[in-house]
Design a protein around this motif. Structure first.
Motif, PDB file in Angstrom:
ATOM      1  N   ALA A   5       0.872  -1.180   0.000  1.00 18.12           N
ATOM      2  CA  ALA A   5       0.000   0.000   0.000  1.00 18.12           C
ATOM      3  C   ALA A   5       0.904   1.224   0.000  1.00 18.12           C
ATOM      4  O   ALA A   5       1.404   1.633   1.038  1.00 18.12           O
ATOM      5  N   ILE A   6       1.138   1.782  -1.179  1.00 19.66           N
ATOM      6  CA  ILE A   6       1.992   2.979  -1.267  1.00 19.66           C
ATOM      7  C   ILE A   6       1.236   4.171  -0.696  1.00 19.66           C
ATOM      8  O   ILE A   6       1.790   5.012  -0.004  1.00 19.66           O
ATOM      9  N   SER A   7      -0.072   4.216  -0.978  1.00 25.75           N
ATOM     10  CA  SER A   7      -0.907   5.301  -0.457  1.00 25.75           C
ATOM     11  C   SER A   7      -2.370   4.867  -0.487  1.00 25.75           C
ATOM     12  O   SER A   7      -2.774   4.136  -1.399  1.00 25.75           O
ATOM     13  N   GLY A   8      -3.129   5.302   0.516  1.00 24.78           N
ATOM     14  CA  GLY A   8      -4.556   4.952   0.559  1.00 24.78           C
ATOM     15  C   GLY A   8      -4.897   4.072   1.745  1.00 24.78           C
ATOM     16  O   GLY A   8      -6.065   3.762   1.971  1.00 24.78           O
ATOM     17  N   LEU A   9      -3.879   3.661   2.524  1.00 26.32           N
ATOM     18  CA  LEU A   9      -4.125   2.882   3.737  1.00 26.32           C
ATOM     19  C   LEU A   9      -4.006   3.808   4.942  1.00 26.32           C
ATOM     20  O   LEU A   9      -3.037   4.557   5.053  1.00 26.32           O
ATOM     21  N   GLY A  10      -5.003   3.767   5.831  1.00 24.86           N
ATOM     22  CA  GLY A  10      -4.949   4.566   7.065  1.00 24.86           C
ATOM     23  C   GLY A  10      -5.406   6.001   6.910  1.00 24.86           C
ATOM     24  O   GLY A  10      -5.320   6.791   7.838  1.00 24.86           O
ATOM     25  N   CYS A  11      -5.921   6.365   5.727  1.00 26.11           N
ATOM     26  CA  CYS A  11      -6.390   7.734   5.506  1.00 26.11           C
ATOM     27  C   CYS A  11      -7.244   7.796   4.252  1.00 26.11           C
ATOM     28  O   CYS A  11      -7.244   6.867   3.444  1.00 26.11           O
ATOM     29  N   LYS A  12      -7.983   8.900   4.108  1.00 27.20           N
ATOM     30  CA  LYS A  12      -8.696   9.151   2.852  1.00 27.20           C
ATOM     31  C   LYS A  12      -7.692   9.857   1.939  1.00 27.20           C
ATOM     32  O   LYS A  12      -7.799  11.047   1.652  1.00 27.20           O
ATOM     33  N   GLY A  13      -6.670   9.125   1.498  1.00 28.20           N
ATOM     34  CA  GLY A  13      -5.594   9.714   0.705  1.00 28.20           C
ATOM     35  C   GLY A  13      -5.653   9.252  -0.726  1.00 28.20           C
ATOM     36  O   GLY A  13      -6.552   8.507  -1.121  1.00 28.20           O
ATOM     37  N   PRO A  14      -4.683   9.707  -1.548  1.00 30.50           N
ATOM     38  CA  PRO A  14      -4.659   9.276  -2.943  1.00 30.50           C
ATOM     39  C   PRO A  14      -4.438   7.768  -3.045  1.00 30.50           C
ATOM     40  O   PRO A  14      -3.638   7.200  -2.300  1.00 30.50           O
ATOM     41  N   ALA A  15      -5.151   7.113  -3.952  1.00 34.14           N
ATOM     42  CA  ALA A  15      -5.043   5.664  -4.111  1.00 34.14           C
ATOM     43  C   ALA A  15      -3.779   5.309  -4.879  1.00 34.14           C
ATOM     44  O   ALA A  15      -3.486   5.917  -5.912  1.00 34.14           O
ATOM     45  N   CYS A  16      -3.020   4.342  -4.363  1.00 35.77           N
ATOM     46  CA  CYS A  16      -1.839   3.838  -5.073  1.00 35.77           C
ATOM     47  C   CYS A  16      -1.358   2.555  -4.394  1.00 35.77           C
ATOM     48  O   CYS A  16      -0.899   2.588  -3.252  1.00 35.77           O
ATOM     49  N   PHE A  17      -1.511   1.435  -5.088  1.00 35.63           N
ATOM     50  CA  PHE A  17      -1.133   0.123  -4.547  1.00 35.63           C
ATOM     51  C   PHE A  17      -0.258  -0.593  -5.573  1.00 35.63           C
ATOM     52  O   PHE A  17      -0.493  -0.476  -6.775  1.00 35.63           O
ATOM     53  N   LEU A  18       0.726  -1.344  -5.067  1.00 38.06           N
ATOM     54  CA  LEU A  18       1.647  -2.063  -5.957  1.00 38.06           C
ATOM     55  C   LEU A  18       1.469  -3.561  -5.750  1.00 38.06           C
ATOM     56  O   LEU A  18       1.529  -4.055  -4.624  1.00 38.06           O
ATOM     57  N   PHE A  19       1.262  -4.278  -6.869  1.00 38.79           N
ATOM     58  CA  PHE A  19       1.126  -5.733  -6.836  1.00 38.79           C
ATOM     59  C   PHE A  19       2.316  -6.339  -7.571  1.00 38.79           C
ATOM     60  O   PHE A  19       2.647  -5.914  -8.685  1.00 38.79           O
ATOM     61  N   GLU A  20       2.980  -7.310  -6.939  1.00 38.01           N
ATOM     62  CA  GLU A  20       4.152  -7.944  -7.550  1.00 38.01           C
ATOM     63  C   GLU A  20       3.985  -9.457  -7.564  1.00 38.01           C
ATOM     64  O   GLU A  20       3.580 -10.056  -6.565  1.00 38.01           O
ATOM     65  N   THR A  21       4.296 -10.053  -8.696  1.00 42.39           N
ATOM     66  CA  THR A  21       4.307 -11.505  -8.805  1.00 42.39           C
ATOM     67  C   THR A  21       5.112 -11.909 -10.039  1.00 42.39           C
ATOM     68  O   THR A  21       5.125 -11.174 -11.029  1.00 42.39           O
ATOM     69  N   ALA A  22       5.766 -13.050  -9.965  1.00 46.69           N
ATOM     70  CA  ALA A  22       6.496 -13.625 -11.098  1.00 46.69           C
ATOM     71  C   ALA A  22       7.415 -12.606 -11.767  1.00 46.69           C
ATOM     72  O   ALA A  22       7.514 -12.545 -12.993  1.00 46.69           O
ATOM     73  N   GLY A  23       8.063 -11.765 -10.961  1.00 47.20           N
ATOM     74  CA  GLY A  23       8.997 -10.786 -11.510  1.00 47.20           C
ATOM     75  C   GLY A  23       8.331  -9.599 -12.185  1.00 47.20           C
ATOM     76  O   GLY A  23       9.008  -8.771 -12.800  1.00 47.20           O
ATOM     77  N   ARG A  24       7.011  -9.504 -12.082  1.00 48.11           N
ATOM     78  CA  ARG A  24       6.282  -8.388 -12.699  1.00 48.11           C
ATOM     79  C   ARG A  24       5.744  -7.450 -11.615  1.00 48.11           C
ATOM     80  O   ARG A  24       5.410  -7.900 -10.522  1.00 48.11           O
ATOM     81  N   ARG A  25       5.652  -6.166 -11.967  1.00 47.16           N
ATOM     82  CA  ARG A  25       5.092  -5.178 -11.031  1.00 47.16           C
ATOM     83  C   ARG A  25       3.968  -4.425 -11.719  1.00 47.16           C
ATOM     84  O   ARG A  25       4.152  -3.886 -12.811  1.00 47.16           O
ATOM     85  N   ILE A  26       2.827  -4.405 -11.046  1.00 47.78           N
ATOM     86  CA  ILE A  26       1.671  -3.688 -11.600  1.00 47.78           C
ATOM     87  C   ILE A  26       1.167  -2.703 -10.555  1.00 47.78           C
ATOM     88  O   ILE A  26       0.898  -3.080  -9.412  1.00 47.78           O
ATOM     89  N   LEU A  27       1.076  -1.441 -10.981  1.00 48.22           N
ATOM     90  CA  LEU A  27       0.588  -0.403 -10.075  1.00 48.22           C
ATOM     91  C   LEU A  27      -0.911  -0.235 -10.274  1.00 48.22           C
ATOM     92  O   LEU A  27      -1.396  -0.158 -11.407  1.00 48.22           O
ATOM     93  N   LEU A  28      -1.652  -0.200  -9.159  1.00 45.11           N
ATOM     94  CA  LEU A  28      -3.093  -0.016  -9.208  1.00 45.11           C
ATOM     95  C   LEU A  28      -3.422   1.400  -8.733  1.00 45.11           C
ATOM     96  O   LEU A  28      -3.192   1.729  -7.570  1.00 45.11           O
ATOM     97  N   ASP A  29      -3.884   2.225  -9.634  1.00 41.87           N
ATOM     98  CA  ASP A  29      -4.226   3.633  -9.399  1.00 41.87           C
ATOM     99  C   ASP A  29      -2.990   4.470  -9.036  1.00 41.87           C
ATOM    100  O   ASP A  29      -1.993   3.962  -8.507  1.00 41.87           O
ATOM    101  N   LEU A  30      -3.097   5.742  -9.365  1.00 42.44           N
ATOM    102  CA  LEU A  30      -2.026   6.703  -9.067  1.00 42.44           C
ATOM    103  C   LEU A  30      -2.724   8.052  -8.916  1.00 42.44           C
ATOM    104  O   LEU A  30      -2.871   8.808  -9.867  1.00 42.44           O
ATOM    105  N   GLY A  31      -3.216   8.297  -7.688  1.00 43.32           N
ATOM    106  CA  GLY A  31      -4.122   9.426  -7.478  1.00 43.32           C
ATOM    107  C   GLY A  31      -3.467  10.669  -6.895  1.00 43.32           C
ATOM    108  O   GLY A  31      -2.258  10.702  -6.622  1.00 43.32           O
ATOM    109  N   ARG A  32      -4.312  11.682  -6.690  1.00 46.05           N
ATOM    110  CA  ARG A  32      -3.904  12.943  -6.051  1.00 46.05           C
ATOM    111  C   ARG A  32      -5.057  13.403  -5.167  1.00 46.05           C
ATOM    112  O   ARG A  32      -6.213  13.272  -5.539  1.00 46.05           O
ATOM    113  N   GLY A  33      -4.725  13.960  -3.984  1.00 50.89           N
ATOM    114  CA  GLY A  33      -5.792  14.443  -3.081  1.00 50.89           C
ATOM    115  C   GLY A  33      -6.443  13.280  -2.326  1.00 50.89           C
ATOM    116  O   GLY A  33      -5.753  12.307  -2.044  1.00 50.89           O
ATOM    117  N   PRO A  34      -7.735  13.307  -1.973  1.00 51.88           N
ATOM    118  CA  PRO A  34      -8.710  14.330  -2.337  1.00 51.88           C
ATOM    119  C   PRO A  34      -8.593  15.621  -1.514  1.00 51.88           C
ATOM    120  O   PRO A  34      -9.222  16.604  -1.863  1.00 51.88           O
TER     121      PRO A  34
END
Ligand code: ZN
Length: 356
Positions: A5-34
Protein backbone atom coordinates in the motif's frame (compact mmCIF):
# COMPACT_ATOMS: atom_id res chain seq x y z
CA UNK A 1 2.92 -12.52 -4.43
CA UNK A 2 3.29 -9.18 -2.71
CA UNK A 3 1.04 -6.18 -2.12
CA UNK A 4 2.36 -2.80 -1.01
CA UNK A 5 0.00 0.00 0.00
CA UNK A 6 1.99 2.98 -1.27
CA UNK A 7 -0.91 5.30 -0.46
CA UNK A 8 -4.56 4.95 0.56
CA UNK A 9 -4.13 2.88 3.74
CA UNK A 10 -4.95 4.57 7.07
CA UNK A 11 -6.39 7.73 5.51
CA UNK A 12 -8.70 9.15 2.85
CA UNK A 13 -5.59 9.71 0.71
CA UNK A 14 -4.66 9.28 -2.94
CA UNK A 15 -5.04 5.66 -4.11
CA UNK A 16 -1.84 3.84 -5.07
CA UNK A 17 -1.13 0.12 -4.55
CA UNK A 18 1.65 -2.06 -5.96
CA UNK A 19 1.13 -5.73 -6.84
CA UNK A 20 4.15 -7.94 -7.55
CA UNK A 21 4.31 -11.51 -8.80
CA UNK A 22 6.50 -13.62 -11.10
CA UNK A 23 9.00 -10.79 -11.51
CA UNK A 24 6.28 -8.39 -12.70
CA UNK A 25 5.09 -5.18 -11.03
CA UNK A 26 1.67 -3.69 -11.60
CA UNK A 27 0.59 -0.40 -10.08
CA UNK A 28 -3.09 -0.02 -9.21
CA UNK A 29 -4.23 3.63 -9.40
CA UNK A 30 -2.03 6.70 -9.07
CA UNK A 31 -4.12 9.43 -7.48
CA UNK A 32 -3.90 12.94 -6.05
CA UNK A 33 -5.79 14.44 -3.08
CA UNK A 34 -8.71 14.33 -2.34
CA UNK A 35 -7.58 16.84 0.31
CA UNK A 36 -5.35 19.40 -1.40
CA UNK A 37 -2.75 18.12 -3.83
CA UNK A 38 -1.36 15.22 -1.79
CA UNK A 39 0.54 12.77 -4.00
CA UNK A 40 1.73 9.21 -3.31
CA UNK A 41 5.37 8.98 -2.20
CA UNK A 42 7.02 6.89 -4.92
CA UNK A 43 10.47 7.00 -3.30
CA UNK A 44 12.11 3.60 -3.74
CA UNK A 45 9.41 2.26 -6.07
CA UNK A 46 11.18 0.63 -9.03
CA UNK A 47 9.91 0.86 -12.64
CA UNK A 48 6.60 -0.97 -13.12
CA UNK A 49 5.28 -3.04 -16.05
CA UNK A 50 1.84 -1.40 -16.13
CA UNK A 51 -0.40 1.13 -14.38
CA UNK A 52 -4.05 0.07 -14.14
CA UNK A 53 -6.69 2.66 -13.23
CA UNK A 54 -9.96 1.63 -11.57
CA UNK A 55 -11.88 4.81 -12.51
CA UNK A 56 -11.34 8.44 -13.43
CA UNK A 57 -11.67 10.31 -10.12
CA UNK A 58 -8.72 12.55 -9.35
CA UNK A 59 -7.84 10.69 -6.13
CA UNK A 60 -7.25 7.64 -8.38
CA UNK A 61 -5.75 9.20 -11.54
CA UNK A 62 -4.44 12.65 -10.56
CA UNK A 63 -0.85 11.44 -10.05
CA UNK A 64 -0.50 10.27 -13.66
CA UNK A 65 2.19 12.88 -14.33
CA UNK A 66 4.43 10.84 -11.98
CA UNK A 67 4.42 7.90 -14.44
CA UNK A 68 7.81 9.05 -15.78
CA UNK A 69 9.29 8.17 -12.36
CA UNK A 70 8.06 4.60 -12.91
CA UNK A 71 9.55 4.13 -16.40
CA UNK A 72 6.53 5.44 -18.37
CA UNK A 73 4.82 2.03 -18.43
CA UNK A 74 1.75 1.15 -20.52
CA UNK A 75 -1.52 2.47 -19.06
CA UNK A 76 -4.82 0.61 -18.71
CA UNK A 77 -8.21 2.06 -17.77
CA UNK A 78 -11.94 1.51 -18.23
CA UNK A 79 -13.20 2.70 -21.62
CA UNK A 80 -15.49 5.47 -20.24
CA UNK A 81 -12.64 6.70 -18.03
CA UNK A 82 -10.42 7.10 -21.10
CA UNK A 83 -13.21 8.79 -23.08
CA UNK A 84 -14.04 11.25 -20.27
CA UNK A 85 -10.52 12.04 -19.05
CA UNK A 86 -9.41 15.67 -19.38
CA UNK A 87 -5.80 14.39 -19.26
CA UNK A 88 -4.46 13.68 -22.80
CA UNK A 89 -1.94 11.24 -21.28
CA UNK A 90 -4.81 8.92 -20.35
CA UNK A 91 -6.13 8.93 -23.93
CA UNK A 92 -3.29 6.56 -24.89
CA UNK A 93 -4.42 4.00 -22.27
CA UNK A 94 -5.67 0.56 -23.34
CA UNK A 95 -9.31 -0.20 -22.45
CA UNK A 96 -9.28 -2.93 -19.83
CA UNK A 97 -12.79 -4.38 -20.27
CA UNK A 98 -11.86 -7.22 -22.70
CA UNK A 99 -8.48 -8.06 -21.16
CA UNK A 100 -7.70 -11.44 -19.55
CA UNK A 101 -4.05 -10.64 -18.82
CA UNK A 102 -1.89 -7.60 -18.21
CA UNK A 103 1.91 -7.85 -18.53
CA UNK A 104 1.48 -11.62 -18.64
CA UNK A 105 -0.43 -11.72 -15.33
CA UNK A 106 -3.97 -13.23 -15.33
CA UNK A 107 -6.45 -10.36 -15.13
CA UNK A 108 -10.20 -10.01 -14.64
CA UNK A 109 -12.41 -7.01 -13.94
CA UNK A 110 -16.06 -6.15 -13.45
CA UNK A 111 -18.35 -3.16 -12.95
CA UNK A 112 -18.06 -1.48 -9.54
CA UNK A 113 -21.00 0.98 -9.61
CA UNK A 114 -19.69 4.21 -8.03
CA UNK A 115 -18.78 6.28 -11.13
CA UNK A 116 -18.68 6.23 -14.95
CA UNK A 117 -16.93 3.01 -15.99
CA UNK A 118 -15.56 2.21 -12.50
CA UNK A 119 -14.32 -1.39 -12.29
CA UNK A 120 -12.99 -3.76 -9.65
CA UNK A 121 -9.75 -5.44 -10.67
CA UNK A 122 -8.37 -8.93 -10.02
CA UNK A 123 -4.75 -9.84 -10.69
CA UNK A 124 -3.17 -13.28 -10.43
CA UNK A 125 -6.38 -15.34 -10.48
CA UNK A 126 -8.15 -16.83 -7.47
CA UNK A 127 -4.92 -16.99 -5.49
CA UNK A 128 -4.13 -13.35 -6.27
CA UNK A 129 -5.33 -9.85 -5.43
CA UNK A 130 -8.78 -8.29 -5.68
CA UNK A 131 -8.80 -4.48 -5.65
CA UNK A 132 -12.27 -2.92 -5.44
CA UNK A 133 -11.18 0.64 -6.24
CA UNK A 134 -14.16 2.73 -5.16
CA UNK A 135 -17.36 0.72 -5.17
CA UNK A 136 -21.11 1.01 -4.63
CA UNK A 137 -23.84 -1.47 -5.43
CA UNK A 138 -26.55 1.16 -4.76
CA UNK A 139 -26.01 3.23 -7.89
CA UNK A 140 -29.20 3.92 -9.81
CA UNK A 141 -27.20 4.46 -13.03
CA UNK A 142 -23.81 2.70 -13.02
CA UNK A 143 -23.55 -1.06 -13.46
CA UNK A 144 -22.30 -3.22 -10.57
CA UNK A 145 -21.44 -6.90 -10.19
CA UNK A 146 -20.07 -8.90 -7.26
CA UNK A 147 -16.27 -9.25 -7.45
CA UNK A 148 -14.57 -12.62 -7.97
CA UNK A 149 -12.83 -14.60 -5.19
CA UNK A 150 -9.20 -13.80 -4.35
CA UNK A 151 -6.68 -14.62 -1.60
CA UNK A 152 -6.03 -10.97 -0.73
CA UNK A 153 -8.41 -8.04 -1.04
CA UNK A 154 -7.91 -4.28 -0.85
CA UNK A 155 -11.38 -2.85 -0.40
CA UNK A 156 -13.10 0.51 -0.30
CA UNK A 157 -13.74 1.21 3.39
CA UNK A 158 -14.41 4.96 2.97
CA UNK A 159 -17.61 4.82 5.06
CA UNK A 160 -16.28 2.52 7.79
CA UNK A 161 -19.25 0.94 9.59
CA UNK A 162 -21.92 3.36 8.26
CA UNK A 163 -24.95 1.40 7.11
CA UNK A 164 -27.66 3.84 6.07
CA UNK A 165 -29.05 2.78 2.68
CA UNK A 166 -29.15 5.22 -0.23
CA UNK A 167 -32.94 4.92 -0.34
CA UNK A 168 -33.16 6.51 3.15
CA UNK A 169 -30.73 9.26 2.12
CA UNK A 170 -32.80 10.01 -0.98
CA UNK A 171 -35.92 10.21 1.19
CA UNK A 172 -34.15 12.87 3.34
CA UNK A 173 -32.90 14.86 0.34
CA UNK A 174 -36.02 14.88 -1.88
CA UNK A 175 -38.18 17.13 0.38
CA UNK A 176 -35.46 19.84 0.27
CA UNK A 177 -36.41 20.45 -3.37
CA UNK A 178 -39.55 22.30 -2.22
CA UNK A 179 -37.35 25.41 -2.68
CA UNK A 180 -34.55 26.00 -5.23
CA UNK A 181 -31.80 23.53 -4.39
CA UNK A 182 -28.12 23.62 -5.44
CA UNK A 183 -26.24 20.33 -5.34
CA UNK A 184 -22.48 20.77 -5.93
CA UNK A 185 -21.17 17.37 -7.10
CA UNK A 186 -18.39 15.86 -9.21
CA UNK A 187 -19.45 15.66 -12.87
CA UNK A 188 -18.13 12.12 -13.16
CA UNK A 189 -20.16 10.78 -10.26
CA UNK A 190 -23.47 10.97 -8.45
CA UNK A 191 -24.72 14.15 -10.18
CA UNK A 192 -26.38 12.32 -13.05
CA UNK A 193 -27.92 9.79 -10.65
CA UNK A 194 -29.39 12.65 -8.62
CA UNK A 195 -30.69 14.29 -11.78
CA UNK A 196 -32.47 11.07 -12.77
CA UNK A 197 -33.97 10.69 -9.28
CA UNK A 198 -35.24 14.28 -9.09
CA UNK A 199 -36.63 14.13 -12.66
CA UNK A 200 -38.42 10.87 -11.80
CA UNK A 201 -39.98 12.69 -8.81
CA UNK A 202 -41.24 15.41 -11.17
CA UNK A 203 -38.87 18.25 -10.24
CA UNK A 204 -37.44 20.70 -12.78
CA UNK A 205 -33.70 19.96 -13.09
CA UNK A 206 -30.85 21.99 -14.58
CA UNK A 207 -27.38 20.56 -15.26
CA UNK A 208 -24.10 22.41 -15.70
CA UNK A 209 -22.33 22.02 -19.09
CA UNK A 210 -19.77 19.59 -17.62
CA UNK A 211 -22.52 17.25 -16.44
CA UNK A 212 -24.28 17.48 -19.81
CA UNK A 213 -21.07 16.54 -21.62
CA UNK A 214 -20.51 13.54 -19.30
CA UNK A 215 -24.10 12.41 -19.95
CA UNK A 216 -23.59 12.70 -23.74
CA UNK A 217 -20.37 10.63 -23.65
CA UNK A 218 -21.76 8.06 -21.21
CA UNK A 219 -24.82 7.46 -23.36
CA UNK A 220 -22.39 5.97 -25.93
CA UNK A 221 -21.08 3.46 -23.32
CA UNK A 222 -24.22 1.48 -22.42
CA UNK A 223 -22.24 -1.48 -21.06
CA UNK A 224 -21.05 0.69 -18.15
CA UNK A 225 -24.64 1.54 -17.29
CA UNK A 226 -27.64 -0.23 -15.84
CA UNK A 227 -30.16 -1.57 -18.39
CA UNK A 228 -31.87 1.35 -20.20
CA UNK A 229 -29.20 3.68 -18.74
CA UNK A 230 -28.24 5.19 -22.09
CA UNK A 231 -31.87 5.88 -23.04
CA UNK A 232 -32.50 7.44 -19.60
CA UNK A 233 -29.49 9.74 -20.04
CA UNK A 234 -30.66 10.85 -23.50
CA UNK A 235 -34.12 11.57 -22.09
CA UNK A 236 -32.51 13.46 -19.22
CA UNK A 237 -30.60 15.68 -21.67
CA UNK A 238 -33.86 16.36 -23.55
CA UNK A 239 -35.84 17.28 -20.42
CA UNK A 240 -33.33 19.38 -18.43
CA UNK A 241 -32.01 22.89 -18.91
CA UNK A 242 -28.41 24.05 -19.00
CA UNK A 243 -27.22 25.68 -15.78
CA UNK A 244 -24.65 28.48 -15.89
CA UNK A 245 -22.90 30.64 -13.30
CA UNK A 246 -25.44 33.40 -14.06
CA UNK A 247 -28.58 31.24 -13.75
CA UNK A 248 -31.27 32.40 -11.29
CA UNK A 249 -32.18 30.10 -8.40
CA UNK A 250 -34.75 27.67 -9.80
CA UNK A 251 -35.62 23.99 -9.32
CA UNK A 252 -32.90 21.42 -8.67
CA UNK A 253 -29.53 22.71 -9.85
CA UNK A 254 -26.77 20.12 -10.27
CA UNK A 255 -23.30 21.50 -10.86
CA UNK A 256 -19.58 20.71 -10.62
CA UNK A 257 -17.31 20.99 -8.64
CA UNK A 258 -18.18 18.96 -5.57
CA UNK A 259 -16.82 21.39 -2.96
CA UNK A 260 -18.02 24.57 -4.74
CA UNK A 261 -14.32 25.15 -5.35
CA UNK A 262 -14.66 25.65 -9.13
CA UNK A 263 -17.00 25.43 -12.07
CA UNK A 264 -20.65 26.49 -12.07
CA UNK A 265 -21.06 25.38 -8.42
CA UNK A 266 -18.11 27.63 -7.52
CA UNK A 267 -19.93 30.57 -9.15
CA UNK A 268 -23.43 29.88 -7.82
CA UNK A 269 -22.77 28.75 -4.22
CA UNK A 270 -21.36 32.07 -2.90
CA UNK A 271 -24.24 34.01 -4.52
CA UNK A 272 -26.95 31.72 -3.12
CA UNK A 273 -25.24 31.66 0.30
CA UNK A 274 -25.24 35.47 0.35
CA UNK A 275 -28.81 36.11 -0.86
CA UNK A 276 -30.46 32.95 0.53
CA UNK A 277 -32.30 32.32 -2.76
CA UNK A 278 -31.49 28.58 -2.82
CA UNK A 279 -30.64 25.80 -0.42
CA UNK A 280 -27.12 24.40 -0.82
CA UNK A 281 -26.49 20.76 0.07
CA UNK A 282 -23.13 18.98 -0.13
CA UNK A 283 -23.35 15.20 -0.36
CA UNK A 284 -19.77 13.89 -0.65
CA UNK A 285 -16.35 14.13 0.98
CA UNK A 286 -15.82 17.70 2.26
CA UNK A 287 -12.26 18.37 1.10
CA UNK A 288 -10.01 20.11 3.60
CA UNK A 289 -9.55 23.81 2.91
CA UNK A 290 -12.33 23.93 0.27
CA UNK A 291 -15.32 26.36 0.47
CA UNK A 292 -17.74 23.47 1.23
CA UNK A 293 -16.53 22.86 4.81
CA UNK A 294 -16.64 26.55 5.72
CA UNK A 295 -20.14 26.97 4.26
CA UNK A 296 -21.44 24.00 6.27
CA UNK A 297 -19.71 25.25 9.44
CA UNK A 298 -21.29 28.70 9.02
CA UNK A 299 -24.77 27.28 8.45
CA UNK A 300 -24.93 28.50 4.83
CA UNK A 301 -25.07 24.93 3.50
CA UNK A 302 -26.00 21.48 4.74
CA UNK A 303 -24.31 18.12 4.48
CA UNK A 304 -26.42 15.07 3.64
CA UNK A 305 -24.57 12.01 2.41
CA UNK A 306 -25.48 10.32 -0.89
CA UNK A 307 -23.79 6.90 -0.82
CA UNK A 308 -21.14 6.23 -3.47
CA UNK A 309 -19.08 3.83 -1.32
CA UNK A 310 -20.01 0.54 0.37
CA UNK A 311 -22.21 0.40 3.44
CA UNK A 312 -21.46 -2.20 6.12
CA UNK A 313 -24.13 -4.45 4.56
CA UNK A 314 -22.38 -4.24 1.18
CA UNK A 315 -18.96 -4.87 2.76
CA UNK A 316 -20.32 -8.05 4.36
CA UNK A 317 -21.57 -9.16 0.94
CA UNK A 318 -18.16 -8.37 -0.52
CA UNK A 319 -16.41 -10.55 2.08
CA UNK A 320 -18.78 -13.43 1.34
CA UNK A 321 -18.13 -13.19 -2.39
CA UNK A 322 -14.35 -12.64 -2.42
CA UNK A 323 -13.61 -14.81 0.69
CA UNK A 324 -10.16 -13.27 1.15
CA UNK A 325 -7.64 -14.71 3.60
CA UNK A 326 -6.30 -11.19 4.10
CA UNK A 327 -8.43 -8.04 3.70
CA UNK A 328 -7.00 -4.50 3.76
CA UNK A 329 -9.42 -1.59 4.38
CA UNK A 330 -8.53 1.36 2.14
CA UNK A 331 -9.40 5.06 2.36
CA UNK A 332 -10.31 5.22 6.08
CA UNK A 333 -8.54 6.14 9.31
CA UNK A 334 -7.15 3.44 11.64
CA UNK A 335 -9.92 3.97 14.21
CA UNK A 336 -12.63 3.46 11.60
CA UNK A 337 -10.77 0.38 10.30
CA UNK A 338 -10.62 -1.08 13.83
CA UNK A 339 -14.37 -0.52 14.30
CA UNK A 340 -14.99 -2.16 10.93
CA UNK A 341 -12.94 -5.21 11.94
CA UNK A 342 -15.16 -5.57 15.05
CA UNK A 343 -18.35 -5.15 13.01
CA UNK A 344 -17.18 -7.72 10.45
CA UNK A 345 -15.91 -10.02 13.21
CA UNK A 346 -12.64 -10.66 11.38
CA UNK A 347 -9.09 -9.28 11.42
CA UNK A 348 -8.19 -6.62 8.86
CA UNK A 349 -4.67 -5.97 7.58
CA UNK A 350 -3.29 -2.59 8.65
CA UNK A 351 0.35 -3.20 7.69
CA UNK A 352 1.71 -1.64 4.53
CA UNK A 353 2.91 -4.91 3.00
CA UNK A 354 1.32 -8.33 2.54
CA UNK A 355 3.31 -11.26 1.18
CA UNK A 356 1.62 -14.58 0.32
ZN1 ZN B 1 -14.11 7.53 -6.81
Amino acid sequence: MKLTAISGLGCKGPACFLFETAGRRILLDLGRGPDGDTLPDLTGVPPVDAIVFSHGHVDHTGGLHLAALLGNPPLFAPEPTIALSPDPALHRATPLEPLTQIAGIPFASGPAGHAPGARWLRLGGEGGLLYTGDMSRESVLYRWALPLPAAVMVFDASYGTADQPLSDQMADLMPLADRPLLLPVPAGGRGLEMALAFRAAGHPVALCPTHREVARVLATHPKALQPQGAARLRRLLDTTKELTGQSPAHGVMIAAGPNAERGVAGALAPRFAADGSARIVFTGHLAEGAPSGAMVAQGQARFLRWNVHPTLTETRLLMQSVTPTHAMPAFCKPGAAAALAVALDRPLIMTREVIW
